[in-house]
Write an enzyme that holds these catalytic residues in place. Structure first.
Site, PDB file in Angstrom:
ATOM      1  N   HIS A  55       5.714 -51.183 125.781  1.00 43.17           N
ATOM      2  CA  HIS A  55       7.186 -51.514 125.529  1.00 43.17           C
ATOM      3  C   HIS A  55       7.427 -52.760 126.613  1.00 43.17           C
ATOM      4  O   HIS A  55       6.788 -52.527 127.691  1.00 43.17           O
ATOM      5  CB  HIS A  55       8.100 -50.362 125.942  1.00 43.17           C
ATOM      6  CG  HIS A  55       7.832 -49.004 125.099  1.00 43.17           C
ATOM      7  ND1 HIS A  55       7.087 -48.057 125.516  1.00 43.17           N
ATOM      8  CD2 HIS A  55       8.574 -48.528 123.892  1.00 43.17           C
ATOM      9  CE1 HIS A  55       6.936 -47.136 124.647  1.00 43.17           C
ATOM     10  NE2 HIS A  55       7.895 -47.378 123.867  1.00 43.17           N
ATOM     11  N   MET A  89       0.221 -54.563 119.625  1.00 39.39           N
ATOM     12  CA  MET A  89       1.479 -54.343 119.076  1.00 39.39           C
ATOM     13  C   MET A  89       2.531 -54.152 120.251  1.00 39.39           C
ATOM     14  O   MET A  89       1.875 -53.810 121.388  1.00 39.39           O
ATOM     15  CB  MET A  89       1.354 -52.679 118.511  1.00 39.39           C
ATOM     16  CG  MET A  89       2.522 -52.201 118.042  1.00 39.39           C
ATOM     17  SD  MET A  89       3.268 -51.265 119.247  1.00 39.39           S
ATOM     18  CE  MET A  89       3.258 -49.623 119.011  1.00 39.39           C
ATOM     19  N   LYS A 184      11.432 -40.247 113.549  1.00 43.83           N
ATOM     20  CA  LYS A 184      11.156 -39.095 114.541  1.00 43.83           C
ATOM     21  C   LYS A 184      12.422 -38.058 113.970  1.00 43.83           C
ATOM     22  O   LYS A 184      13.437 -38.697 114.094  1.00 43.83           O
ATOM     23  CB  LYS A 184      11.134 -39.578 115.791  1.00 43.83           C
ATOM     24  CG  LYS A 184      10.853 -38.178 116.697  1.00 43.83           C
ATOM     25  CD  LYS A 184      10.502 -38.674 118.414  1.00 43.83           C
ATOM     26  CE  LYS A 184      10.007 -37.487 119.209  1.00 43.83           C
ATOM     27  NZ  LYS A 184       9.731 -37.791 120.486  1.00 43.83           N
ATOM     28  N   GLU A 218       4.041 -41.176 112.888  1.00 38.94           N
ATOM     29  CA  GLU A 218       3.249 -40.521 114.101  1.00 38.94           C
ATOM     30  C   GLU A 218       3.009 -38.992 113.701  1.00 38.94           C
ATOM     31  O   GLU A 218       3.747 -38.344 113.131  1.00 38.94           O
ATOM     32  CB  GLU A 218       4.107 -40.498 115.278  1.00 38.94           C
ATOM     33  CG  GLU A 218       3.694 -39.743 116.691  1.00 38.94           C
ATOM     34  CD  GLU A 218       4.255 -39.950 117.746  1.00 38.94           C
ATOM     35  OE1 GLU A 218       4.344 -41.168 117.981  1.00 38.94           O
ATOM     36  OE2 GLU A 218       4.531 -38.958 118.601  1.00 38.94           O
ATOM     37  N   ASP A 246       0.453 -43.776 114.610  1.00 37.24           N
ATOM     38  CA  ASP A 246       0.502 -43.303 115.991  1.00 37.24           C
ATOM     39  C   ASP A 246      -0.342 -41.892 116.006  1.00 37.24           C
ATOM     40  O   ASP A 246       0.415 -40.912 115.259  1.00 37.24           O
ATOM     41  CB  ASP A 246       1.947 -42.921 116.281  1.00 37.24           C
ATOM     42  CG  ASP A 246       2.680 -44.107 117.152  1.00 37.24           C
ATOM     43  OD1 ASP A 246       1.940 -45.400 117.079  1.00 37.24           O
ATOM     44  OD2 ASP A 246       3.668 -44.132 117.740  1.00 37.24           O
ATOM     45  N   ASP A 256       8.238 -31.717 121.897  1.00 42.44           N
ATOM     46  CA  ASP A 256       7.488 -33.007 121.605  1.00 42.44           C
ATOM     47  C   ASP A 256       6.314 -32.848 122.538  1.00 42.44           C
ATOM     48  O   ASP A 256       6.480 -33.103 123.658  1.00 42.44           O
ATOM     49  CB  ASP A 256       8.301 -34.107 121.666  1.00 42.44           C
ATOM     50  CG  ASP A 256       7.836 -35.366 121.531  1.00 42.44           C
ATOM     51  OD1 ASP A 256       6.686 -35.498 120.799  1.00 42.44           O
ATOM     52  OD2 ASP A 256       8.487 -36.438 121.878  1.00 42.44           O
ATOM     53  N   ASP A 258       3.140 -34.344 122.189  1.00 43.61           N
ATOM     54  CA  ASP A 258       2.065 -35.469 122.378  1.00 43.61           C
ATOM     55  C   ASP A 258       0.711 -35.275 122.772  1.00 43.61           C
ATOM     56  O   ASP A 258       0.194 -36.049 123.719  1.00 43.61           O
ATOM     57  CB  ASP A 258       2.754 -36.501 123.187  1.00 43.61           C
ATOM     58  CG  ASP A 258       3.896 -37.395 122.452  1.00 43.61           C
ATOM     59  OD1 ASP A 258       3.851 -37.627 121.573  1.00 43.61           O
ATOM     60  OD2 ASP A 258       4.846 -37.755 123.316  1.00 43.61           O
ATOM     61  N   ASP A 288      -0.673 -42.556 120.235  1.00 40.28           N
ATOM     62  CA  ASP A 288       0.541 -42.161 121.175  1.00 40.28           C
ATOM     63  C   ASP A 288       0.614 -40.826 121.737  1.00 40.28           C
ATOM     64  O   ASP A 288       1.224 -40.061 121.140  1.00 40.28           O
ATOM     65  CB  ASP A 288       1.729 -42.589 120.227  1.00 40.28           C
ATOM     66  CG  ASP A 288       3.086 -42.581 121.124  1.00 40.28           C
ATOM     67  OD1 ASP A 288       2.989 -42.563 122.276  1.00 40.28           O
ATOM     68  OD2 ASP A 288       4.116 -42.901 120.370  1.00 40.28           O
TER      69      ASP A 288
END
Ligand code: GCO
Ligand code: MN
Ligand code: MN
Length: 387
Positions: A55, A89, A184, A218, A246, A256, A258, A288
């Site tokens: 990012h 990316m 999402k 994702e 992802d 969430d 991850d 991710d």
């Protein structure tokens, strides 16, 4: 059997924010020190990754001066050159700063929307300079807690205007860059717009330049919605829209999470890897995810190595599944087709008449067992390593 060592052609990538995650959660502060983007690039090279994604503000602080920005980019490029790590990316952080507390492109405030546009244009320019071929949009705050606050149809229209604007910008700059939208269902907002990959695919068809826009699905996001991720991937692939992916893991019905790829739902991830490998997906395999909050940076390396190793193990299992004579015999039987109904592949009046006149053994066909129990058990035994 291989040593499951990652190779460049596996296209394994990690975001700066993934291995750089410092373990903050809503109930506790950081458990790991911040490490610089340059150090993250070296860490990724050490574990054998192909690339790094970022990012804008993972790399360049939101309040950096132009001189600071130039120096940061110079140092980052030097680390990429020294390690051979690629940067395929880039994406924009449109969710952390308080200005985005009610969204970016879908904010009711035109100043917020314009600032978000500016931030994206800057990130596109720098991303392309660093080598990005895919630009991801994840609408982290594009949603609501109360639907009294925004008109949901206007929000979609604003989202569309934004993606159309960036598409035209990319075309005007002659950049070799495709856009990928990431859905999402919720978190951090109560409800996010365009909550699933299927919703994104429908939205893309309404854009001015649908050919340059695809999806970045994702695992965790579809699982949060209780959906079958591989089915979403199959639909995206069928539409020619799987520009990026992802990978991580997530139990249904939880926050969430991850997790490390393959940490929670092995069977689902097996079918996912099998799908990607069978169709010959060649894009980035981006993780991710982040290490458990219990870990130090050695644990972060274990996490990163584990993501790649599990992918490669599941890839080997997929090859084993495809080569297993008993499984393949069952599949051949299930898919048997003597061509009797090939005339239905395209419509014709004669075909319709012939079909009307056909007698079917409805009861007999309905009684036939399909052996899916045997097939699934064999799949499980491949996965458990006893075949
Ligand atoms: C999340 C998202 C993000 C995005 C990232 C890149 O749940 O926070 O998955 O990690 O993928 O912003 O667009
Ligand atoms: Mn996510
Ligand atoms: Mn993501």
């Amino acid at each position: 059997m291989t040593d499951y060592a990652p190779r460049p052609e596996d296209r394994f990538t990690f975001g700066l924010w993934t291995v750089g995650n410092i373990g903050r959660d809503p109930f506790g502060g950081p458990v790991r020190d911040v490490i610089s983007p340059v150090d993250i690039v070296y860490l990724l090279a050490e574990v054998g990754a192909y690339g790094v994604n970022y990012h804008d503000n993972d790399l360049i602080p939101i309040d950096a001066t132009p001189d600071e920005e130039r120096q940061i980019i110079k140092d980052f490029k030097a680390a990429l050159n020294a390690t051979g790590i690629k940067m395929p990316m880039a994406t924009t952080n449109l969710f952390t700063d308080p200005i985005f507390k009610d969204g970016a492109f879908t904010s009711n405030d035109p100043h917020v929307r314009a600032y978000a546009y500016q931030k994206v244009l800057r990130t596109i320019d720098i991303g392309v300079d660093l080598g990005a071929k895919v630009f991801v949009f994840w609408g982290g705050r594009e949603g609501t807690e109360t639907d009294a606050s925004k008109n949901a149809a206007d929000a979609i229209k604003r989202y569309r205007d934004a993606i159309n604007f960036f598409s035209e910008y990319v075309i005007s700059q002659k950049y070799d860059l495709r856009l990928a939208l990431e859905a999402k269902p919720n978190e951090p907002r109560s409800d996010l717009y365009l909550p699933t990959t299927g919703a994104m695919l429908g939205f893309i068809a309404t854009l001015d330049h649908p050919e340059m826009v695809g999806v970045n699905p994702e695992v965790a996001h579809e699982h949060m919605a209780g959906l079958n991720f591989m089915h979403a991937i199959a639909q995206a692939w069928d539409a020619g829209k799987l520009f990026h992916i992802d990978l991580n893991d997530q139990l249904f019905g939880r926050y969430d999470q991850d997790f490390r790829f393959g940490a929670a739902m092995i069977k689902q991830n097996f079918f996912l890897v099998k799908f990607l490998e069978d169709v010959g997906y060649t894009g980035s395999r981006h993780f991710d995810a982040h290490a458990y909050r219990t870990e130090d940076y050695n644990g972060v390396k274990d996490f990163a190595r584990g993501c790649m190793r599990t992918y490669l193990i599941l890839k080997e299992k997929a090859q084993q599944f495809n080569a297993d004579p008993e499984i393949q015999a069952l599949l051949a039987d299930i898919n048997a087709d003597d061509g009797t109904f090939d005339y239905l592949k395209t419509f014709s009046a004669e075909g319709a008449a012939k079909l009307r006149a056909t007698d079917f053994d409805r009861v007999g066909i309905g009684k036939k067992g399909l052996s899916y129990e045997r097939l699934d058990q064999l799949t499980i035994e491949v996965l458990l390593g006893v075949r």
